[in-house]
Design a protein around this motif. Structure first.
Motif, short mmCIF file in Angstrom:
data_model
loop_
_atom_site.label_atom_id
_atom_site.label_comp_id
_atom_site.label_asym_id
_atom_site.label_seq_id
_atom_site.Cartn_x
_atom_site.Cartn_y
_atom_site.Cartn_z
N GLN A 13 0.81 -1.36 -0.16
CA GLN A 13 0.07 -0.08 -0.02
C GLN A 13 0.98 1.18 0.01
O GLN A 13 0.43 2.31 -0.47
CB GLN A 13 -0.91 -0.05 1.18
N SER A 14 2.01 1.41 0.60
CA SER A 14 2.89 2.43 0.58
C SER A 14 4.39 1.89 0.63
O SER A 14 4.83 0.90 0.99
CB SER A 14 2.41 3.01 1.93
N PHE A 46 8.85 6.15 -7.07
CA PHE A 46 8.49 6.80 -6.26
C PHE A 46 9.28 6.05 -4.90
O PHE A 46 8.29 6.36 -3.91
CB PHE A 46 7.39 7.53 -6.20
N GLY A 47 9.98 5.26 -4.88
CA GLY A 47 10.39 4.52 -3.70
C GLY A 47 9.55 3.06 -3.38
O GLY A 47 9.82 2.60 -2.40
#
Length: 88
Positions: A13-14, A46-47
């Motif tokens: 999710q992140s 983005f990581g």
């Protein structure tokens, strides 16, 4: 009865999600008869890093659907997609 090997792309999710913890949760969620044969990572953007999980399932169990559903129900998983499938 044969076996099927599938590579599933699991998106967290992140970027803050610990991938080792996520991998352990995926292992614990596996349906009976399925096993993880290996895991790799893929930088997305983005990581964000995706887990590429190779899963072995019996050929008669309906393919990878049960594993996909189990992985989708794990906390911190955004999405699950099949990258490759083959018989072994």
């Amino acid at each position: 009865m044969g076996k099927v090997a599938a590579v599933l792309k699991v998106m967290p999710q992140s970027p803050e999600i610990d991938l080792d913890d996520l991998q352990e949760s995926l292992s614990e969620s596996l349906p009976e008869g399925a096993k993880i044969n290996g895991t790799d990572t893929e930088e997305v953007a983005f990581g964000l890093t995706a887990l590429l999980t190779t899963v072995i399932v019996p050929d008669d169990s309906g393919g990878t659907e049960a594993v996909e559903e189990a992985f989708s129900n794990v906390d911190d998983v955004e999405s699950v997609g099949v990258e490759e499938v083959g018989r072994i």
